[in-house]
Design a protein around this motif. Structure first.
Motif, mmCIF file in Angstrom:
data_model
loop_
_atom_site.group_PDB
_atom_site.id
_atom_site.type_symbol
_atom_site.label_atom_id
_atom_site.label_comp_id
_atom_site.label_asym_id
_atom_site.label_seq_id
_atom_site.Cartn_x
_atom_site.Cartn_y
_atom_site.Cartn_z
ATOM 1 N N GLN A 37 0.827 -1.211 0.000
ATOM 2 C CA GLN A 37 0.000 0.000 0.000
ATOM 3 C C GLN A 37 0.863 1.263 0.000
ATOM 4 O O GLN A 37 0.609 2.204 -0.770
ATOM 5 C CB GLN A 37 -0.929 0.005 1.205
ATOM 6 C CG GLN A 37 -1.871 1.197 1.229
ATOM 7 C CD GLN A 37 -2.823 1.142 2.412
ATOM 8 O OE1 GLN A 37 -2.616 0.399 3.370
ATOM 9 N NE2 GLN A 37 -3.897 1.920 2.343
ATOM 10 N N SER A 38 1.893 1.277 0.829
ATOM 11 C CA SER A 38 2.719 2.481 0.940
ATOM 12 C C SER A 38 3.519 2.734 -0.337
ATOM 13 O O SER A 38 3.644 3.880 -0.784
ATOM 14 C CB SER A 38 3.670 2.366 2.135
ATOM 15 O OG SER A 38 4.593 1.300 1.953
ATOM 16 N N ASP A 41 1.093 4.025 -3.082
ATOM 17 C CA ASP A 41 0.635 5.375 -2.756
ATOM 18 C C ASP A 41 1.738 6.404 -2.993
ATOM 19 O O ASP A 41 1.489 7.506 -3.504
ATOM 20 C CB ASP A 41 0.166 5.438 -1.302
ATOM 21 C CG ASP A 41 -1.157 4.702 -1.086
ATOM 22 O OD1 ASP A 41 -1.813 4.381 -2.097
ATOM 23 O OD2 ASP A 41 -1.519 4.438 0.080
ATOM 24 N N GLN A 42 2.974 6.061 -2.644
ATOM 25 C CA GLN A 42 4.084 7.006 -2.769
ATOM 26 C C GLN A 42 4.545 7.161 -4.216
ATOM 27 O O GLN A 42 4.888 8.267 -4.657
ATOM 28 C CB GLN A 42 5.261 6.543 -1.907
ATOM 29 C CG GLN A 42 4.996 6.629 -0.410
ATOM 30 C CD GLN A 42 6.118 6.015 0.412
ATOM 31 O OE1 GLN A 42 7.206 5.760 -0.091
ATOM 32 N NE2 GLN A 42 5.850 5.765 1.685
ATOM 33 N N GLY A 44 2.795 6.288 -7.150
ATOM 34 C CA GLY A 44 1.771 6.651 -8.123
ATOM 35 C C GLY A 44 2.044 6.092 -9.504
ATOM 36 O O GLY A 44 2.142 6.856 -10.476
ATOM 37 N N SER A 114 -5.254 -0.661 -4.266
ATOM 38 C CA SER A 114 -4.454 0.568 -4.304
ATOM 39 C C SER A 114 -4.308 1.072 -5.731
ATOM 40 O O SER A 114 -4.333 2.291 -5.986
ATOM 41 C CB SER A 114 -3.067 0.323 -3.688
ATOM 42 O OG SER A 114 -3.171 0.027 -2.306
ATOM 43 N N ALA A 117 -7.511 2.675 -6.766
ATOM 44 C CA ALA A 117 -7.737 3.932 -6.054
ATOM 45 C C ALA A 117 -7.039 5.112 -6.727
ATOM 46 O O ALA A 117 -7.519 6.243 -6.665
ATOM 47 C CB ALA A 117 -7.261 3.801 -4.604
ATOM 48 N N ILE A 118 -5.899 4.843 -7.393
ATOM 49 C CA ILE A 118 -5.173 5.935 -8.047
ATOM 50 C C ILE A 118 -5.374 5.914 -9.571
ATOM 51 O O ILE A 118 -4.730 6.680 -10.295
ATOM 52 C CB ILE A 118 -3.664 5.871 -7.724
ATOM 53 C CG1 ILE A 118 -3.043 4.576 -8.270
ATOM 54 C CG2 ILE A 118 -3.426 5.989 -6.227
ATOM 55 C CD1 ILE A 118 -1.532 4.532 -8.150
#
Length: 389
Positions: A37-38, A41-42, A44, A114, A117-118
């Motif tokens: 997840q991290s 998210d970082q 992209g 994830s 989500a992006i």
């Protein structure tokens, strides 16, 4: 980056101008879920690759996928063993995950969620598990196949004995590799098709994924292999192709029935009707009895047991038909699986009792055990027939 000595789970790679982050995860680790997840998210990324094939992706996303299975079609298409093996492998992973209080495949689910989500593309990077198992099965001899079947079944007991240290080791291994580790030491083909070929396939699919920035989430056990093959020329087509059946296998498949028929004919010619009839009785008795015992071991319906005993002496002389297919179809129609059997399938496969009590898996066991019994009957009957000459 020196990837060979680097224990970091994240590796930054490049391929034809693409920026690729390879994330090695433990399939049953909460820390891996958080890491996935991290990183996504970082970074992209444009694309997120996951160690899933279309079938496993569907299983994760659709809870009712088992209910859509046509068990009769599985038997007719000769895929009973592949499905049984896949279910046992899934059961092993579920039981390990239960010990760690985590949902199986959660790190892959997190990667997909994830990515969505992006707005990133989800790219399935693993080879179809049916192709992997088919290539493994095709390249194995009969004795190796029998060892594989029993290793899969006996794996259930091993899970209950796993301690804290063993759990930590399991976190860093691929589930397919873990469950077949013992067999793999004596069968290099297992290692080659289940691990090495998949490393190559994953490397090829990841580096050719769409987008300029890619995050690839794979099991930690595959990371060294992917790094090893990263810069090598790879052919996805070759890795997806089933190898041709060996000539020795074809000779064995057609030769044994031919020898048995010739032996019976010779018995009638040399020893007369008494010797010939004795050979026929030994053939029918050994094949029928052991095939019936195989069906009985799978808790088959009485009609199924009877059909296996009647079919085995004939199917053993016909390479195009197997006794297990006949008994499996009879079992499917005698005890037709109900909706509740498909609904409970994912729960039932986590125990030996569940495998035998669920009508879906029982049918698969009937096919496998009847075929094993029939094969054993052939080897028992042959020397007994020779003694009559």
């Amino acid at each position: 980056m020196d990837s060979k000595n680097n224990t970091d789970p994240v590796h930054r790679l490049a391929y034809e101008g693409k920026d690729i982050l390879l994330v090695g995860t433990a399939h049953v680790s909460k820390q891996s879920v958080e890491l996935v997840q991290s990183v996504i998210d970082q970074e992209g990324p444009d694309t997120v690759c996951v160690e899933l094939c279309a079938g496993r992706f569907q299983t994760l996303r659709q809870k009712d996928s088992w209910q859509q299975m046509d068990i009769v079609k599985v038997i007719r298409e000769k895929k009973s063993f592949l499905l049984l093996s896949n279910l046992i492998l899934a059961a092993f992973q579920k039981r390990i995950a239960a010990k760690l209080d985590i949902r199986p495949g959660q790190e892959m689910i997190q990667a997909i969620e994830s990515a969505e989500a992006i707005g990133a593309t989800v790219h399935l990077a693993d080879r179809d598990v049916r192709v992997t198992l088919s290539r493994t099965w095709r390249q194995m001899g009969w004795w190796a196949r029998i060892k594989l079947i029993f290793q899969l079944i006996l794996s259930f007991g091993d899970v209950d004995d796993i301690g804290a240290e063993e759990v930590e080791r399991l976190k860093q291994q691929d589930m397919l590799e873990t469950i077949l580790a013992e067999v793999g030491r004596s069968l290099p083909t297992i290692r080659k098709t289940l691990i090495d070929e998949r490393d190559q396939y994953l490397a090829a699919k990841i580096r050719t994924a769409p987008g300029q920035k890619i995050v690839a989430v794979v099991g930690a056990g595959h990371v060294p292999g992917i790094l090893k093959y990263w810069s090598q020329p790879l052919s996805i087509g070759e890795l997806e192709t089933l190898p041709p059946k060996g000539r020795l296998g074809s000779l064995f498949k057609w030769g044994i029935p031919a020898i048995i028929v010739a032996l019976m004919a010779y018995g009638f010619f040399r020893g007369g009707s008494e010797v010939g009839a004795g050979m026929v009785m030994w053939w029918i008795g050994a094949n029928g009895l052991l095939a019936g015992l195989g069906a009985l071991a799978a808790w088959a319906h009485p009609m199924t047991i009877l059909s296996s005993m009647l079919a085995a002496p004939l199917t053993s002389l016909n390479p195009m038909i197997a006794a297990g297919w006949v008994s499996g179809l009879v079992e499917a129609f005698s005890r037709k699986p109900q909706v509740k059997d498909f609904e409970r399938l994912q729960e039932d496969i986590q125990s030996l009792r569940g495998f035998w009590s669920n009508k879906v898996t029982r049918i698969l066991l009937v096919v496998a055990f009847t075929n094993l019994g029939s094969a054993a009957g052939t080897f028992v009957a042959f020397p007994m027939m020779m003694q009559l000459l």
